[in-house]
Design a protein around this motif. Structure first.
Motif, PDB file in Angstrom:
ATOM      1  N   GLN A   1       0.819  -1.206   0.000  1.00 37.44           N
ATOM      2  CA  GLN A   1       0.000   0.000   0.000  1.00 37.44           C
ATOM      3  C   GLN A   1       0.858   1.264   0.000  1.00 37.44           C
ATOM      4  OE1 GLN A   1      -3.477  -0.013   2.746  1.00 37.44           O
ATOM      5  NE2 GLN A   1      -2.937  -2.153   3.152  1.00 37.44           N
ATOM      6  N   ILE A   2       1.945   1.219   0.760  1.00 38.98           N
ATOM      7  CA  ILE A   2       2.849   2.371   0.781  1.00 38.98           C
ATOM      8  C   ILE A   2       3.481   2.570  -0.588  1.00 38.98           C
ATOM      9  CG2 ILE A   2       5.050   3.191   1.711  1.00 38.98           C
ATOM     10  CD1 ILE A   2       4.225   1.936   4.391  1.00 38.98           C
ATOM     11  N   GLN A   3       3.910   1.472  -1.203  1.00 36.02           N
ATOM     12  CA  GLN A   3       4.496   1.583  -2.535  1.00 36.02           C
ATOM     13  C   GLN A   3       3.483   2.121  -3.546  1.00 36.02           C
ATOM     14  OE1 GLN A   3       6.057  -2.088  -4.059  1.00 36.02           O
ATOM     15  NE2 GLN A   3       6.608  -1.216  -6.048  1.00 36.02           N
TER      16      GLN A   3
ATOM     17  N   LEU B   1       0.289   8.731   3.788  1.00 30.77           N
ATOM     18  CA  LEU B   1       1.496   7.937   3.990  1.00 30.77           C
ATOM     19  C   LEU B   1       1.883   7.755   5.459  1.00 30.77           C
ATOM     20  CD1 LEU B   1       3.886   8.974   1.083  1.00 30.77           C
ATOM     21  CD2 LEU B   1       2.989   6.693   1.565  1.00 30.77           C
ATOM     22  N   PRO B   2       1.887   8.808   6.293  1.00 32.68           N
ATOM     23  CA  PRO B   2       2.297   8.607   7.696  1.00 32.68           C
ATOM     24  C   PRO B   2       1.498   7.538   8.448  1.00 32.68           C
ATOM     25  CG  PRO B   2       2.323  10.939   7.168  1.00 32.68           C
ATOM     26  CD  PRO B   2       1.703  10.251   5.993  1.00 32.68           C
ATOM     27  N   PRO B   3       0.144   7.488   8.322  1.00 31.04           N
ATOM     28  CA  PRO B   3      -0.567   6.404   9.019  1.00 31.04           C
ATOM     29  C   PRO B   3      -0.153   5.014   8.537  1.00 31.04           C
ATOM     30  CG  PRO B   3      -2.093   8.143   8.380  1.00 31.04           C
ATOM     31  CD  PRO B   3      -0.807   8.438   7.713  1.00 31.04           C
ATOM     32  N   LEU B   4       0.092   4.873   7.230  1.00 27.61           N
ATOM     33  CA  LEU B   4       0.540   3.578   6.711  1.00 27.61           C
ATOM     34  C   LEU B   4       1.922   3.223   7.229  1.00 27.61           C
ATOM     35  CD1 LEU B   4      -0.644   3.856   2.987  1.00 27.61           C
ATOM     36  CD2 LEU B   4      -1.665   2.451   4.796  1.00 27.61           C
TER      37      LEU B   4
ATOM     38  N   LEU C   1       2.995   0.101   9.587  1.00 27.67           N
ATOM     39  CA  LEU C   1       4.081  -0.794   9.193  1.00 27.67           C
ATOM     40  C   LEU C   1       5.095  -0.937  10.321  1.00 27.67           C
ATOM     41  CD1 LEU C   1       5.623  -2.476   7.122  1.00 27.67           C
ATOM     42  CD2 LEU C   1       6.622  -0.337   6.240  1.00 27.67           C
ATOM     43  N   ALA C   2       5.425   0.172  10.970  1.00 27.59           N
ATOM     44  CA  ALA C   2       6.377   0.116  12.085  1.00 27.59           C
ATOM     45  C   ALA C   2       5.824  -0.738  13.223  1.00 27.59           C
ATOM     46  CB  ALA C   2       6.692   1.526  12.580  1.00 27.59           C
TER      47      ALA C   2
END
Length: 510
Positions: free
Chosen positions: A210-212, A256-259, A263-264
């Motif tokens: 999803q980030i990609q 992007l930051p929530p994703l 992920l972290a």
């Protein structure tokens, strides 16, 4: 209690009581393994499932059809179906290092040792040695002088409680059920840990995709923004168009930051599951294209599920324990026999302690029978019966939940395949529409708002496709977990399969 008796008749009476204790039947119900539900025939859902799921376009990852193989056994290392060496190694490390797994295994060992201790105390005679010395003063009576002397004694004492009415056997039966319960708790922990590692790895792979995808959309929007800003510099378009594009770029960037946060968190969770601190290095990274969706899914028969799910087996052992405790409460309402004996020596001087004329011995037999206790023993038996009813209800609740888990997973896999097919088609159409809209906008055939709509549609369709792909992997893992994970096929010396040692076995009715 009558003490210090001897002779053939007395010894025969002792042996009679002892033999009765060995041959008597245990009071209370004999536990029988519950039968599978009558409705559990050949399917888990009201309407039969198709033999295979639908398939998505060949260009879509995880789009292959999956076939349900009813009655096929499940491999012990079920996660190997995803064909990921990194995932396999991570699970092995987690099983070896996770503290929850270590705690479950230690609790099993504790239960085994407690069982052995109970068996040693209840089954075998207690033999104790005694050595003592005392200084005593004794009166001779009739005004005679009192004598002061030392008394040395050494003896071996034996005591035994014959299990005439089965209290000992039922107590050990309950203790053995506790051991078996904990053994299945270890299996449940093993299954939950491996399933959690798999689903967390799939979640990580989904978030990476999803980030990609979001970054690709953002890159395309930034390129488009550069073109629009140049057009604005030459006065070809109004400033509102530039502001709209910048707003679109900002909105996509804000996703992007929530994703990345999610992920972290997934990475941290994987580290903890593997028994490591989140700061430790060496954790593998997962992507959807490194996982293989299994095309054949083994599905156990419903009648076999009750013997495969560790939570059902653990609940069954609690039911077994409650059944045995009814026997314990029943036996408490009957007399209890005790046998004891001692042999040793007693002498006023230590030097003469072991001479033949210093020998002393005793035999004793006793019977304790409840006569009046205010109804306490009857109430305890009724309480044990109520506990059994509660355990039976809990067993049925566990059973229903297990069948629901399998039914949910099977339906999820069927609908996941349909959803992926629809999302793949939607993503392909959105990509085609975006390409066409981009060309039309360059030629001035459509407005910028129309191009923005095409961009938004493609962005959402692409992310939805990634999520649909991940759902098929996750629900595949959920099916293996719902079916029990194949622990019964494992023969690698895992502590969960270790037998109870140093204690006599208690037979269990099938």
């Amino acid at each position: 209690m009558v003490q210090r008796y001897s002779g053939p008749a007395a010894r025969a009476g002792v042996m009679t009581v002892f033999a009765a204790g060995l041959s008597a039947c245990a009071l209370g119900p004999d536990f029988k393994t519950p039968e599978p539900p009558a409705a559990a025939t050949d399917r888990y859902t009201p309407a039969p499932l198709a033999a295979r799921t639908t398939s998505a376009p060949a260009s879509s990852a995880a789009g292959a059809a999956q076939q349900f193989s009813m009655g096929q056994d499940i491999p012990a290392q079920w996660w190997a179906v995803f064909r990921s060496p990194a995932l396999d190694q991570l699970i092995r490390n987690a099983l070896a290092q996770n503290p929850s797994m270590a705690a479950a295994e230690a609790t099993l060992r504790q239960a085994q040792e407690n069982y052995a201790a109970q068996a040693g105390n209840l089954v075998w005679p207690a033999v104790n040695g005694q050595l003592g010395v005392s200084r005593q003063k004794a009166s001779t009576g009739n005004g005679g002088a009192a004598g002061v002397f030392n008394l040395y004694n050494a003896s071996v004492n034996v005591s035994y409680t014959p299990d005439v009415f089965g209290a000992t056997r039922r107590t050990l039966e309950a203790a053995r059920a506790t051991v078996d319960y904990q053994r299945f708790q270890v299996e449940a922990t093993y299954l939950a840990l491996s399933a959690n590692v798999v689903t967390t790895a799939i979640q990580e792979a989904s978030l990476r995709a999803q980030i990609q995808a979001t970054r690709e959309v953002l890159d395309a929007l930034n390129k488009q923004l550069g073109v629009i800003e140049k057009q604005f510099e030459f006065g070809a378009i109004p400033r509102t168009t530039v502001l709209s594009q910048r707003n679109q770029v900002a909105q996509v960037a804000a996703t992007l930051p929530p994703l990345e946060k999610a992920l972290a968190h997934s990475r941290h969770q994987l580290s903890v599951l593997a028994g490591k601190l989140p700061s430790e290095a060496g954790m593998p990274e997962f992507a959807l294209d490194t996982l293989t969706l299994p095309e054949t899914l083994p599905v156990s028969l419903p009648s076999a599920l009750v013997r495969q799910r560790p939570d059902i087996r653990a609940s069954e052992e609690l039911l077994h324990q409650a059944s045995a405790l009814i026997g314990v409460a029943t036996a408490a309402q009957y007399p209890q026999f005790t046998l004891s004996g001692s042999y040793g020596a007693s002498s006023p001087t230590f030097g003469n302690l072991f001479e033949a004329n210093s020998a002393v011995w005793s035999l004793a037999a006793g019977l304790t029978a409840p006569i009046f206790n205010g109804g306490a023993l009857s109430a305890q038996r009724r309480a044990a019966e109520a506990a059994y009813d509660a355990a039976a209800a809990q067993y049925r609740a566990t059973l229903l939940t297990a069948f629901q888990n399998v039914a949910d997973s099977l339906r999820a896999l069927d609908t996941d395949a349909q959803a992926l097919k629809a999302q793949a088609e939607a993503e392909a159409l959105a990509a085609e529409s975006l390409a066409l809209a981009t060309e039309q906008y360059k030629l001035g055939a459509i407005s910028y708002l129309a191009l923005l709509d095409a961009q938004r549609s493609y962005q959402q369709a692409h992310i939805n496709l990634v999520q649909a792909q991940a759902a098929r992997y996750a629900d595949t893992a959920a099916l293996f977990q719902a079916l029990g994970g194949g622990w019964w096929n494992r023969a690698d010396g895992v502590p969960a399969a270790a037998p109870v040692s140093a204690a006599p076995s208690i037979s269990k009715s099938p």
